[in-house]
Design an enzyme around this catalytic site. Structure first.
Site, PDB file in Angstrom:
ATOM      1  N   SER A 113       0.792  -1.220   0.000  1.00  0.00           N
ATOM      2  CA  SER A 113       0.000   0.000   0.000  1.00  0.00           C
ATOM      3  C   SER A 113       0.828   1.275   0.000  1.00  0.00           C
ATOM      4  O   SER A 113       1.636   1.496  -0.886  1.00  0.00           O
ATOM      5  CB  SER A 113      -0.958  -0.042   1.189  1.00  0.00           C
ATOM      6  OG  SER A 113      -1.864   0.999   1.085  1.00  0.00           O
ATOM      7  N   HIS A 114       0.674   2.055   1.070  1.00  0.00           N
ATOM      8  CA  HIS A 114       1.325   3.366   1.147  1.00  0.00           C
ATOM      9  C   HIS A 114       2.734   3.263   1.726  1.00  0.00           C
ATOM     10  O   HIS A 114       3.408   4.270   1.875  1.00  0.00           O
ATOM     11  CB  HIS A 114       0.478   4.265   2.041  1.00  0.00           C
ATOM     12  CG  HIS A 114       0.234   3.633   3.385  1.00  0.00           C
ATOM     13  ND1 HIS A 114      -0.635   2.566   3.523  1.00  0.00           N
ATOM     14  CD2 HIS A 114       0.767   3.844   4.587  1.00  0.00           C
ATOM     15  CE1 HIS A 114      -0.628   2.162   4.776  1.00  0.00           C
ATOM     16  NE2 HIS A 114       0.218   2.920   5.450  1.00  0.00           N
ATOM     17  N   ASP A 277      -2.310   6.605  -3.389  1.00  0.00           N
ATOM     18  CA  ASP A 277      -1.160   5.947  -2.750  1.00  0.00           C
ATOM     19  C   ASP A 277      -0.554   4.829  -3.611  1.00  0.00           C
ATOM     20  O   ASP A 277      -0.918   4.662  -4.778  1.00  0.00           O
ATOM     21  CB  ASP A 277      -1.571   5.386  -1.381  1.00  0.00           C
ATOM     22  CG  ASP A 277      -2.478   4.183  -1.514  1.00  0.00           C
ATOM     23  OD1 ASP A 277      -3.200   4.098  -2.516  1.00  0.00           O
ATOM     24  OD2 ASP A 277      -2.462   3.307  -0.620  1.00  0.00           O
ATOM     25  N   ASP A 279      -0.879   1.614  -4.011  1.00  0.00           N
ATOM     26  CA  ASP A 279      -1.698   0.668  -4.764  1.00  0.00           C
ATOM     27  C   ASP A 279      -3.035   1.260  -5.214  1.00  0.00           C
ATOM     28  O   ASP A 279      -3.925   0.539  -5.659  1.00  0.00           O
ATOM     29  CB  ASP A 279      -1.936  -0.604  -3.944  1.00  0.00           C
ATOM     30  CG  ASP A 279      -2.669  -0.335  -2.643  1.00  0.00           C
ATOM     31  OD1 ASP A 279      -2.562   0.790  -2.126  1.00  0.00           O
ATOM     32  OD2 ASP A 279      -3.342  -1.241  -2.125  1.00  0.00           O
ATOM     33  N   ASP A 281      -5.598   2.762  -3.632  1.00  0.00           N
ATOM     34  CA  ASP A 281      -6.891   2.704  -2.939  1.00  0.00           C
ATOM     35  C   ASP A 281      -7.122   3.889  -2.007  1.00  0.00           C
ATOM     36  O   ASP A 281      -8.250   4.143  -1.604  1.00  0.00           O
ATOM     37  CB  ASP A 281      -7.090   1.359  -2.212  1.00  0.00           C
ATOM     38  CG  ASP A 281      -5.981   1.025  -1.235  1.00  0.00           C
ATOM     39  OD1 ASP A 281      -5.049   1.838  -1.091  1.00  0.00           O
ATOM     40  OD2 ASP A 281      -6.040  -0.061  -0.619  1.00  0.00           O
ATOM     41  N   ARG A 282      -6.063   4.608  -1.664  1.00  0.00           N
ATOM     42  CA  ARG A 282      -6.267   5.778  -0.787  1.00  0.00           C
ATOM     43  C   ARG A 282      -6.352   7.054  -1.615  1.00  0.00           C
ATOM     44  O   ARG A 282      -5.891   7.097  -2.746  1.00  0.00           O
ATOM     45  CB  ARG A 282      -5.086   5.920   0.181  1.00  0.00           C
ATOM     46  CG  ARG A 282      -4.951   4.760   1.119  1.00  0.00           C
ATOM     47  CD  ARG A 282      -3.842   5.022   2.097  1.00  0.00           C
ATOM     48  NE  ARG A 282      -3.797   3.927   3.063  1.00  0.00           N
ATOM     49  CZ  ARG A 282      -3.376   4.062   4.304  1.00  0.00           C
ATOM     50  NH1 ARG A 282      -2.947   5.219   4.746  1.00  0.00           N
ATOM     51  NH2 ARG A 282      -3.369   3.027   5.116  1.00  0.00           N
ATOM     52  N   GLU A 363     -12.838   5.638   5.689  1.00  0.00           N
ATOM     53  CA  GLU A 363     -11.965   5.535   6.852  1.00  0.00           C
ATOM     54  C   GLU A 363     -11.115   6.789   6.971  1.00  0.00           C
ATOM     55  O   GLU A 363     -10.742   7.407   5.957  1.00  0.00           O
ATOM     56  CB  GLU A 363     -11.045   4.330   6.699  1.00  0.00           C
ATOM     57  CG  GLU A 363     -11.780   3.020   6.639  1.00  0.00           C
ATOM     58  CD  GLU A 363     -10.800   1.862   6.655  1.00  0.00           C
ATOM     59  OE1 GLU A 363     -10.629   1.263   7.713  1.00  0.00           O
ATOM     60  OE2 GLU A 363     -10.192   1.584   5.610  1.00  0.00           O
ATOM     61  N   GLU A 364     -10.742   7.087   8.204  1.00  0.00           N
ATOM     62  CA  GLU A 364      -9.891   8.248   8.450  1.00  0.00           C
ATOM     63  C   GLU A 364      -8.529   8.108   7.768  1.00  0.00           C
ATOM     64  O   GLU A 364      -7.863   9.090   7.518  1.00  0.00           O
ATOM     65  CB  GLU A 364      -9.713   8.478   9.954  1.00  0.00           C
ATOM     66  CG  GLU A 364      -9.251   7.253  10.762  1.00  0.00           C
ATOM     67  CD  GLU A 364      -7.858   6.786  10.481  1.00  0.00           C
ATOM     68  OE1 GLU A 364      -6.999   7.648  10.259  1.00  0.00           O
ATOM     69  OE2 GLU A 364      -7.617   5.565  10.480  1.00  0.00           O
ATOM     70  N   LYS A 376     -11.433   0.083  -1.026  1.00  0.00           N
ATOM     71  CA  LYS A 376     -11.491   1.530  -1.146  1.00  0.00           C
ATOM     72  C   LYS A 376     -10.857   1.901  -2.480  1.00  0.00           C
ATOM     73  O   LYS A 376     -10.088   1.120  -3.032  1.00  0.00           O
ATOM     74  CB  LYS A 376     -10.803   2.210   0.031  1.00  0.00           C
ATOM     75  CG  LYS A 376      -9.388   1.776   0.317  1.00  0.00           C
ATOM     76  CD  LYS A 376      -8.961   2.347   1.658  1.00  0.00           C
ATOM     77  CE  LYS A 376      -7.507   2.104   1.977  1.00  0.00           C
ATOM     78  NZ  LYS A 376      -7.257   0.764   2.513  1.00  0.00           N
ATOM     79  N   ARG A 496      -1.358   4.885  17.295  1.00  0.00           N
ATOM     80  CA  ARG A 496      -2.131   5.990  16.727  1.00  0.00           C
ATOM     81  C   ARG A 496      -3.047   6.580  17.800  1.00  0.00           C
ATOM     82  O   ARG A 496      -3.700   5.825  18.530  1.00  0.00           O
ATOM     83  CB  ARG A 496      -2.994   5.506  15.569  1.00  0.00           C
ATOM     84  CG  ARG A 496      -2.253   4.775  14.460  1.00  0.00           C
ATOM     85  CD  ARG A 496      -3.086   4.820  13.171  1.00  0.00           C
ATOM     86  NE  ARG A 496      -2.625   3.915  12.151  1.00  0.00           N
ATOM     87  CZ  ARG A 496      -1.547   4.093  11.381  1.00  0.00           C
ATOM     88  NH1 ARG A 496      -0.781   5.155  11.564  1.00  0.00           N
ATOM     89  NH2 ARG A 496      -1.232   3.222  10.446  1.00  0.00           N
TER      90      ARG A 496
HETATM   91  C1  G16 Z   1      -5.200  -0.611   5.306  1.00  0.00           C
HETATM   92  C2  G16 Z   1      -6.604  -1.091   5.394  1.00  0.00           C
HETATM   93  C3  G16 Z   1      -7.488   0.014   5.861  1.00  0.00           C
HETATM   94  C4  G16 Z   1      -6.977   0.614   7.151  1.00  0.00           C
HETATM   95  C5  G16 Z   1      -5.547   1.046   6.969  1.00  0.00           C
HETATM   96  C6  G16 Z   1      -4.882   1.564   8.238  1.00  0.00           C
HETATM   97  O1  G16 Z   1      -5.099   0.337   4.303  1.00  0.00           O
HETATM   98  O2  G16 Z   1      -7.050  -1.553   4.142  1.00  0.00           O
HETATM   99  O3  G16 Z   1      -8.768  -0.479   6.004  1.00  0.00           O
HETATM  100  O4  G16 Z   1      -7.733   1.694   7.544  1.00  0.00           O
HETATM  101  O5  G16 Z   1      -4.789  -0.044   6.522  1.00  0.00           O
HETATM  102  O6  G16 Z   1      -4.633   0.533   9.071  1.00  0.00           O
HETATM  103  P1  G16 Z   1      -3.750   0.678  10.361  1.00  0.00           P
HETATM  104  O7  G16 Z   1      -4.302   1.848  11.119  1.00  0.00           O
HETATM  105  O8  G16 Z   1      -3.945  -0.634  11.020  1.00  0.00           O
HETATM  106  O9  G16 Z   1      -2.323   0.945   9.938  1.00  0.00           O
HETATM  107  P2  G16 Z   1      -3.994   0.189   3.178  1.00  0.00           P
HETATM  108  O10 G16 Z   1      -4.228   1.351   2.280  1.00  0.00           O
HETATM  109  O11 G16 Z   1      -2.683   0.238   3.910  1.00  0.00           O
HETATM  110  O12 G16 Z   1      -4.257  -1.137   2.561  1.00  0.00           O
END
Ligand code: G16
Length: 543
Positions: A113-114, A277, A279, A281-282, A363-364, A376, A496
């Protein structure tokens, strides 16, 4: 070419987190680490024989090598067909769409992801089920259990696996089709949004910058925003996906997309700025002189979605993750529709979406999406914003202010303490948990506490229960502090702290966020003793 069964020994750390298995690339490069995880997954998928599997990733370093391994193992494990993204590339939302569109059994999505990429960066493997969404916990738990006892894996050796260009070929009887997901994804977006209206917006001189952060969304954004919507060439920047994201951190937040933020706050700001981001999705949304928090963006999109053709019949309901602000709840209340609060992780939205109980989720952590896929979707959020701007013909700032004047403003911020010693982070959480029973009775810092718990969720569709999802402390005036450990970090622990304060419709909406939350920030520090327990003087990232 032949199927080989090779022996291996288990690893004990292949437990998927919030979104699949994420580790350093070097960790994945240990002998048979990838093969063990993929075989554990395949061993937990009854009925896969002869079925279609989608495989693709965000193009980060190590993507190609793992895709080839996954294809060879899929052939050896009896899949009938693999659909793989050209060059091994599929954005996460596009992978979700491809699984649904072609009726696949499931998909393997390779992404961290990010998180940063490159030889010293991060990598990840995630499995999505036939509805296109992340595997629920019953599957990831089974895969983890299997990974702890695995002794062999199956793989096809020999033959050529080339997914660099479009085409179809076979590997030991399994069909492999290399697909270009951009056209399929763009076609889906055309069914949801008024492309003519957005085209006229751009034709009227509306200006935008989309920062693809050298990540997977670049080619999708170029095709849709510059190609189909007619935005001038150069609207999409950093549009070429790179294995190390150009050495940057592909996280669309105010720290890592600072250049975009500075541009939007400066004298030469375009009307609209957005980023996505690693991949895809953000999303990050910034209007000229107006950053929109992801929580506010969810609320605004929900309140205005009917302006886009795909949502003109209205929404069935809205869902948000627990730490996301309650801004969307006020919209749901006004619309008279269902509102759901789920644990962090997109996988918790799947059942609600499948059951038709919610249409939009968010989501935040900069994720918003709808029932068009089961992930997402960064570009979807940007296009919905563009559709709304094309219809309302107001600035982002004006739309946000009007929203606050109607619903009130949820001042909101997240403070992250990254790569903290895991024992210290757990110590903070354990100590807070131990205090919970007394807090509601005694209050804290002279403030009455209305709710103090460790969030647990019972899925209203299948009754599954998730516990230990974050400590919530709600004050009598509607303010809230949430403490939670991230499930996506790869080194140590990330703590967090989510802070939120509600200002009613006629209150002051123009305050600086950190200033408006200052008293809660002080309370969070005092309650958790975080600085002393972690040895950190300040958060690493404030968003
Ligand atoms: C993933 C999940 C999201 C989640 C985020 C943050 O996002 O798909 O649903 O809100 O992680 O997770 P955490 O607070 O546990 O780091 P992504 O974009 O990283 O796949």
């Amino acid at each position: 070419m032949s199927i080989k069964t090779l022996s291996t020994t288990p690893y004990d750390d292949q437990k998927p987190g919030t979104s699949g298995l994420r580790k350093r690339v070097t960790h994945f490069q240990q002998p048979h680490y990838v093969e063990n995880f993929i075989q554990s997954l395949f061993d937990c998928l009854p009925g896969k024989e002869g079925q279609t599997l989608v495989i693709g990733g965000d193009g980060r370093y190590f993507n190609d090598s793992v895709i080839e391994t996954a294809i060879r193992m899929a052939a050896a494990n009896g899949f009938g067909k693999v659909l793989v993204g050209r060059g091994g590339i599929l954005s996460t939302p596009a992978a979700s769409h491809i699984i649904r569109h072609y009726g696949a059994f499931g998909g393997i999505v390779l992404s961290a992801s990010h998180n940063p990429g490159g030889p010293d960066g991060d990598f990840g493997i995630k499995y999505n089920i036939g509805n296109g969404g992340p595997a629920p916990e019953r599957i990831t738990d089974a895969v983890y259990a299997r990974s702890r006892e695995i002794e062999r894996y199956h793989i096809v050796e020999g033959g050529t696996v080339d997914f660099s260009g479009p085409g179809a070929f076979a590997l030991d009887g399994m069909a492999i089709e290399v697909i270009d997901s951009i056209a399929d994804y763009a076609a889906l977006m055309e069914t949801l949004f008024d492309f003519d209206a957005i085209r006229s917006l751009f034709a009227s001189g509306f200006t935008m910058r989309f920062d693809a952060m050298h990540a997977v969304t670049g080619p999708y954004a170029r095709e849709i925003i510059e190609g189909r919507l007619g935005a001038p060439h150069g609207t999409v920047v950093n549009g070429v996906p790179l294995p190390d994201f150009g050495g940057a951190h592909p996280d669309p937040n105010l720290v890592h997309a600072k250049e975009l933020y500075d541009l939007l706050m400066g004298p030469d700001a375009p009307d609209f700025g957005a980023a996505s981001d690693g991949d895809g999705d953000r999303n990050l949304i910034i209007g000229r002189n107006r950053f929109v928090t992801p929580s506010d963006s969810l609320a605004l999109l929900a309140a205005n979605a009917h302006l886009a053709p795909g949502y003109k019949r209205g929404l069935a309901g809205i869902a948000r993750s627990m730490p996301t602000s309650a801004a969307a709840d006020r919209v749901a209340e006004k619309l008279g529709i269902e509102m759901h609060e789920t644990p962090t992780g997109w996988k918790y939205f799947g059942n609600l979406l499948d059951a038709g109980r919610v249409t939009i989720c968010g989501e935040e952590s900069a994720g918003t999406g709808s029932d068009h896929v089961r992930e997402k979707d960064g570009l979807w959020a940007v296009l919905l914003w563009l559709n709304i701007l094309a219809v309302r013909r107001q600035s982002v700032d004006a739309i946000v202010r009007e929203h606050w004047a109607t619903y009130g403003r949820n001042y909101y911020s997240r403070h992250d303490y990254e790569e903290v010693d895991a024992a210290a982070a757990n110590g903070v959480m354990d100590a807070l948990r131990a205090r919970l029973p007394r807090l509601e009775v005694e209050g804290f810092g002279g403030r009455a506490i209305a709710l103090a718990d460790d969030f647990a969720y019972t899925d209203p569709v299948d009754g599954s229960v998730a516990t230990g999802q974050g400590i919530r402390i709600g004050f009598a005036d509607g303010s809230r502090i949430v403490f939670r450990l991230s499930g996506t970090g790869t080194v140590g622990a990330t703590l967090r702290i989510y802070l939120e304060r509600f200002e009613p419709p006629h209150g002051r909406h123009d305050r600086d966020t950190q200033e408006a939350l200052a008293d809660l920030i002080g309370l969070a520090d005092a309650l958790s003793d975080i600085r002393q327990k972690t040895g950190r003087a300040a958060p690493t990232v404030i968003t």
